[in-house]
Design an enzyme around this catalytic site. Structure first.
Site, PDB file in Angstrom:
ATOM      1  N   HIS A 226       0.585   1.918  -7.948  1.00 12.84           N
ATOM      2  CA  HIS A 226      -0.306   3.088  -7.885  1.00 12.84           C
ATOM      3  C   HIS A 226      -1.548   2.924  -8.766  1.00 12.84           C
ATOM      4  O   HIS A 226      -2.076   3.902  -9.288  1.00 12.84           O
ATOM      5  CB  HIS A 226       0.436   4.364  -8.303  1.00 12.84           C
ATOM      6  CG  HIS A 226       1.714   4.603  -7.562  1.00 12.84           C
ATOM      7  ND1 HIS A 226       1.787   4.675  -6.194  1.00 12.84           N
ATOM      8  CD2 HIS A 226       2.986   4.784  -8.023  1.00 12.84           C
ATOM      9  CE1 HIS A 226       3.027   4.896  -5.825  1.00 12.84           C
ATOM     10  NE2 HIS A 226       3.780   4.950  -6.904  1.00 12.84           N
TER      11      HIS A 226
ATOM     12  N   LEU B 117       0.879  -1.169   0.000  1.00 11.83           N
ATOM     13  CA  LEU B 117       0.000   0.000   0.000  1.00 11.83           C
ATOM     14  C   LEU B 117       0.913   1.214   0.000  1.00 11.83           C
ATOM     15  O   LEU B 117       1.951   1.215   0.671  1.00 11.83           O
ATOM     16  CB  LEU B 117      -0.902   0.019   1.245  1.00 11.83           C
ATOM     17  CG  LEU B 117      -2.023  -1.026   1.315  1.00 11.83           C
ATOM     18  CD1 LEU B 117      -2.792  -0.890   2.622  1.00 11.83           C
ATOM     19  CD2 LEU B 117      -2.970  -0.908   0.125  1.00 11.83           C
ATOM     20  N   ASP B 118       0.525   2.243  -0.735  1.00  7.40           N
ATOM     21  CA  ASP B 118       1.354   3.450  -0.816  1.00  7.40           C
ATOM     22  C   ASP B 118       1.581   4.071   0.556  1.00  7.40           C
ATOM     23  O   ASP B 118       0.818   3.840   1.493  1.00  7.40           O
ATOM     24  CB  ASP B 118       0.692   4.493  -1.733  1.00  7.40           C
ATOM     25  CG  ASP B 118       0.672   4.054  -3.185  1.00  7.40           C
ATOM     26  OD1 ASP B 118       1.428   3.131  -3.540  1.00  7.40           O
ATOM     27  OD2 ASP B 118      -0.117   4.627  -3.957  1.00  7.40           O
ATOM     28  N   TYR B 119       2.606   4.893   0.637  1.00  6.50           N
ATOM     29  CA  TYR B 119       2.992   5.590   1.866  1.00  6.50           C
ATOM     30  C   TYR B 119       1.807   6.300   2.498  1.00  6.50           C
ATOM     31  O   TYR B 119       1.619   6.275   3.719  1.00  6.50           O
ATOM     32  CB  TYR B 119       4.102   6.580   1.523  1.00  6.50           C
ATOM     33  CG  TYR B 119       4.670   7.361   2.683  1.00  6.50           C
ATOM     34  CD1 TYR B 119       5.559   6.769   3.576  1.00  6.50           C
ATOM     35  CD2 TYR B 119       4.346   8.702   2.864  1.00  6.50           C
ATOM     36  CE1 TYR B 119       6.100   7.496   4.639  1.00  6.50           C
ATOM     37  CE2 TYR B 119       4.874   9.437   3.916  1.00  6.50           C
ATOM     38  CZ  TYR B 119       5.757   8.824   4.796  1.00  6.50           C
ATOM     39  OH  TYR B 119       6.295   9.540   5.844  1.00  6.50           O
TER      40      TYR B 119
ATOM     41  N   THR C  16      -1.455   5.713   1.776  1.00  8.53           N
ATOM     42  CA  THR C  16      -2.676   4.918   1.707  1.00  8.53           C
ATOM     43  C   THR C  16      -2.852   4.125   2.996  1.00  8.53           C
ATOM     44  O   THR C  16      -1.891   3.590   3.542  1.00  8.53           O
ATOM     45  CB  THR C  16      -2.635   3.953   0.510  1.00  8.53           C
ATOM     46  OG1 THR C  16      -2.547   4.710  -0.699  1.00  8.53           O
ATOM     47  CG2 THR C  16      -3.881   3.088   0.450  1.00  8.53           C
TER      48      THR C  16
END
Length: 243
Positions: free
Chosen positions: A190, A103-105, A107
């Site tokens: 992403h 999961l993104d930073y 998110t």
């Protein structure tokens, strides 16, 4: 005898794909001999080392995390930022776990972590089409046409995304933002942000509320985590094609 990358994965060092990279990089030895061939098979009596450290077989463990913002979905970070694994080691977890996917930073939401490389490899394989459900706060009022594009596939990074499920779950009072529920089974970098950007609705906040049918029920706060129940592990194994 088993393939070397599978043995490394079962030992909890890395997923099978990551283990293959370790082998190709010359970081693995078998009985003190460097092995770089992926098809190599080893016996239980063989001594396997990664970066000079003997494999230590661990009992498999499985965790669910409600990932907070500002934490890296990685085992370690070259920039010294806090990782999801840090959240567990700080509370006494000693197994060499790693996240299943990323999961993104910025998110938040559901992330699974384990030391079971075989299950990780299976869940991440595209052929099993594991559903991931996101709630995205986006700019603008999302139209039916935008939803149709998301459902049929949009072009990002030179390719068309697979069919997805998409619906508007809420519109802000100021009518400048919408909440969109998006279900995908791909896992490209992403991807959700790029899909929504492609239909003209940049993401403001992103939260994953489901993964492979599992939800964050019982983990209402960011940073909370728990072990998976045996029935949940069994379900994931069945879902990923394991016996």
């Amino acid at each position: 005898m088993e393939r070397l990358q599978k043995v490394i994965a079962h030992a909890g060092v890395a997923s099978r794909r990551a283990a293959e990279k370790l082998i190709l990089a010359g970081r693995v030895t078998v009985n003190e001999q460097v092995v770089t061939e992926l098809g190599t098979k080893v016996k239980n009596s063989d001594q396997v080392k990664v970066d000079g450290v003997p494999l230590r077989k661990e009992a498999p463990v499985y965790f669910m995390l409600n990932k907070p913002r500002g934490v890296i979905s990685s085992v370690h970070d070259e920039k010294g930022r806090r990782t999801v694994v840090d959240l567990f080691t700080e509370e006494g977890v000693t197994e060499r776990i790693y996240p299943i996917g990323r999961l993104d930073y910025d998110t938040t939401g559901l992330l699974l972590l384990t030391n079971d490389g075989e299950l990780t490899n299976q869940l991440m394989h595209p052929k099993f089409e594991v559903d991931k459900v996101y709630i995205a706060k986006v700019k603008g009022l999302v139209t039916n046409d935008a939803l149709r594009q998301l459902r049929t596939g949009v072009k990002i990074d030179g390719r068309i995304t697979a069919q997805a499920k998409a619906k508007v779950v809420e519109v802000a009072a100021d009518k400048k933002h919408s909440l969109v529920k998006l279900t995908i089974h791909e896992g490209h970098n992403h991807q959700v942000k790029k899909m929504l950007q492609a239909v003209g609705h940049p993401v403001v906040k992103l939260h994953r509320e489901e993964y492979a049918g599992l939800t964050l029920a019982g983990l209402p706060s960011a940073g909370q985590w728990r072990e998976l129940k045996p029935v949940e592990v069994k379900y994931l194994r069945q879902l990923s094609g394991e016996n």
